[in-house]
Design an enzyme around this catalytic site. Structure first.
Site, short mmCIF file in Angstrom:
data_model
loop_
_atom_site.label_atom_id
_atom_site.label_comp_id
_atom_site.label_asym_id
_atom_site.label_seq_id
_atom_site.Cartn_x
_atom_site.Cartn_y
_atom_site.Cartn_z
N GLU A 209 3.08 -1.46 9.13
CA GLU A 209 2.85 -2.36 7.99
C GLU A 209 4.15 -2.39 7.20
OE1 GLU A 209 0.18 -4.14 7.15
OE2 GLU A 209 -1.21 -3.42 8.67
N CYS A 243 4.26 -5.15 -1.74
CA CYS A 243 4.78 -5.70 -0.48
C CYS A 243 4.47 -7.18 -0.32
CB CYS A 243 4.24 -4.91 0.70
SG CYS A 243 2.44 -4.89 0.73
#
Ligand code: NAD
Length: 453
Positions: A209, A243
């Site tokens: 990720e 993010c």
């Protein structure tokens, strides 16, 4: 105990078959929920010490996420684990075919610092729900949060089932030498490559990720009030240390000025002054200096102020930015919002396609043709139309990147699948089989086999 010893105990425990029992998994998921609720104040205090994150943000973006995940798996464990019957082809009659979901074994979860609880505990919950053992290595950068998780979990869980390893690069490098059955990593693309390389030595599958520069496109047909409000919220949440935050804006040059004014009015309305106590600090001095270095003072439209002692950077909008500017060379990961312009929509898509595939992308428009082109013409992990960030909060959607922003995904049933192996089983009857596939062969058999296959 050393890391190899802990893993060896976990392997032994996994081989005892205990984690395959659904009641065992439920018992510990409930226990985890209980200790998170019981220690809520400890978790709030720790994250506040790390970077001044408010209770409201910690609950909405961290603790509630994990509690929701636990509840989801408690309610759906039976259906997620149930073997799935599929069709059996003619060549395998008479028989039945099923897909069995089995846990992979011993897993490693490595977390990032920006949402220290959510990004460590959510994948860990998925690993346990799917019947694995787990070593969790949270980020040492949010040190107090890491210690809080280690204390709560290591005091309440047997290390042979779940263990929180404290430490930084040195410890992670040691752990990565060991053979796991799955590694789930959240962090930068740079470190993602190190993880991938270490995993390759053992042929361990990974979920990565990662990050990247996530664009928000604003077209002339967009509802500016809604776009500005949502972009300002998503960008300055956690001081831009998210993010999936919009990294930069691509706005139609015809409407740039009025859109910039809308952005400014929402920044003022939401009051991001340090005294307001809902604006998170920059995590450390290193990042504070990196971020202030990205602010080109000649391009400031709004903000630009900072206070090193408080690790505070004012929400900052930069205008007249080009792809050559320093702020466009790396993921910003802070409260600086560069604004670039485009003349036509396809040109905006082209600008995005010429760079690494982002983790997220956002489009603000009223036109269905633009929506379709946005979805079909550029590649990115996931995103929203007329919103930012919120796709991540819908557990019915898979969450993950593509290309440079990562591989694999999780959340809800996708998290369960990420930590499971789909074992294919054909169960055949011992009767009713023609001799067709067995030698000796003949022309007649071939003509029949052609019909069957
Ligand atoms: P990072 O890559 O520096 O660190 C992540 C983890 O890797 C930490 O636990 C750290 O201890 C470990 N690590 C660091 N260097 C290492 C090394 N040399 N060897 C082994 N392990 C090492 O990332 P970060 O600063 O914690 O987080 C920021 C990045 O993470 C940003 O790029 C952001 O976009 C990305 N991110 C992605 C997601 C997502 O869900 N896709 C979520 C949050 C953050």
């Amino acid at each position: 105990m050393s890391f190899p010893e802990i893993l060896s105990h976990q392997r032994e425990f996994f081989n005892s078959q205990k984690t395959k029992n659904l009641n065992f998994r439920k018992l510990y998921l409930k226990k985890l929920k209980e200790i998170l609720i019981k220690n809520e104040d400890l978790l709030y205090e720790a994250i506040y010490k790390d970077f001044g994150k408010s209770k409201f943000d910690t609950f909405t973006t961290e603790i509630s996420f994990v509690l929701k995940d636990i509840d989801y798996y408690l309610s759906n464990l039976k259906s997620l684990s149930k073997p799935k019957s599929v069709r059996t082809n003619l060549a395998n009659q008479f028989g039945s075919s099923k897909i069995y979901r089995e846990p992979l074994g011993c897993t490693l979860v490595i977390g990032a610092w920006n949402y220290p609880y959510q990004l460590s505990l959510s994948p860990m919950v998925a690993a346990l729900a799917a019947g694995n053992t787990c070593i969790l290595k949270p980020s040492e950068v949010a040190e107090h949060s890491m210690k809080a998780m280690a204390k709560i979990i290591n005091e309440n869980f047997p290390a042979e089932y779940l263990y929180v390893a404290e430490g930084g690069i040195e410890e992670t490098t040691e752990i990565l030498k060991l053979k796991f059955d799955k590694i789930f990593f959240t962090g930068s693309s740079r470190v993602g490559k190190i993880i991938y390389e270490a995993a390759a030595k053992h042929l361990t599958p990974v979920v990565l990720e990662l990050g990247g520069k996530s664009p928000a496109i604003v077209t002339s047909s967009a509802d500016f009030e809604v776009a500005a409000k949502r972009i300002v919220w998503g960008k300055f949440l956690n001081s831009g240390q998210t993010c999936v935050a919009p990294d930069y804006i691509l706005v139609d040059e015809k409407v740039k000025d009025s859109f910039l004014d809308s952005l400014k009015s929402y920044i003022q309305k939401f009051n991001y002054e340090p005294e307001a106590k809902h604006y998170t600090q920059i995590i450390n001095t290193k990042n504070f200096e990196r971020l202030t270095g990205l602010i080109d003072r000649e391009k400031i439209f709004y903000g630009g102020g900072s206070d090193a002692g408080k690790r505070y950077i004012e929400p900052t909008i930069l205008q007249n930015v080009t792809w050559n500017d320093a702020v466009m060379q790396e993921e910003i990961f802070g409260p600086i919002l560069p604004v670039l312009t485009f003349k036509n929509f396809n040109e905006a898509l082209l600008q995005i396609a010429e760079h690494e595939k982002p983790l997220s992308a956002y489009l603000f428009t009223d036109k269905s043709e633009e929506k379709e082109n946005f979805i079909s013409k550029i590649s990115f992990g996931g995103g929203c139309i007329n919103d930012v960030v919120m796709h991540l909060s819908n557990d019915y959607l898979p969450f993950g990147g593509v290309g440079n922003s990562g591989m694999g995904h999780y959340h809800g049933k996708f998290g369960f699948a990420a930590f499971s192996h789909e074992k294919a089983i054909l169960d055949r009857a011992t009767w009713g089989e023609p001799d067709l596939k067995y030698p000796p062969y003949s022309k007649k058999k071939l003509s029949w086999i052609k019909k069957v296959l």
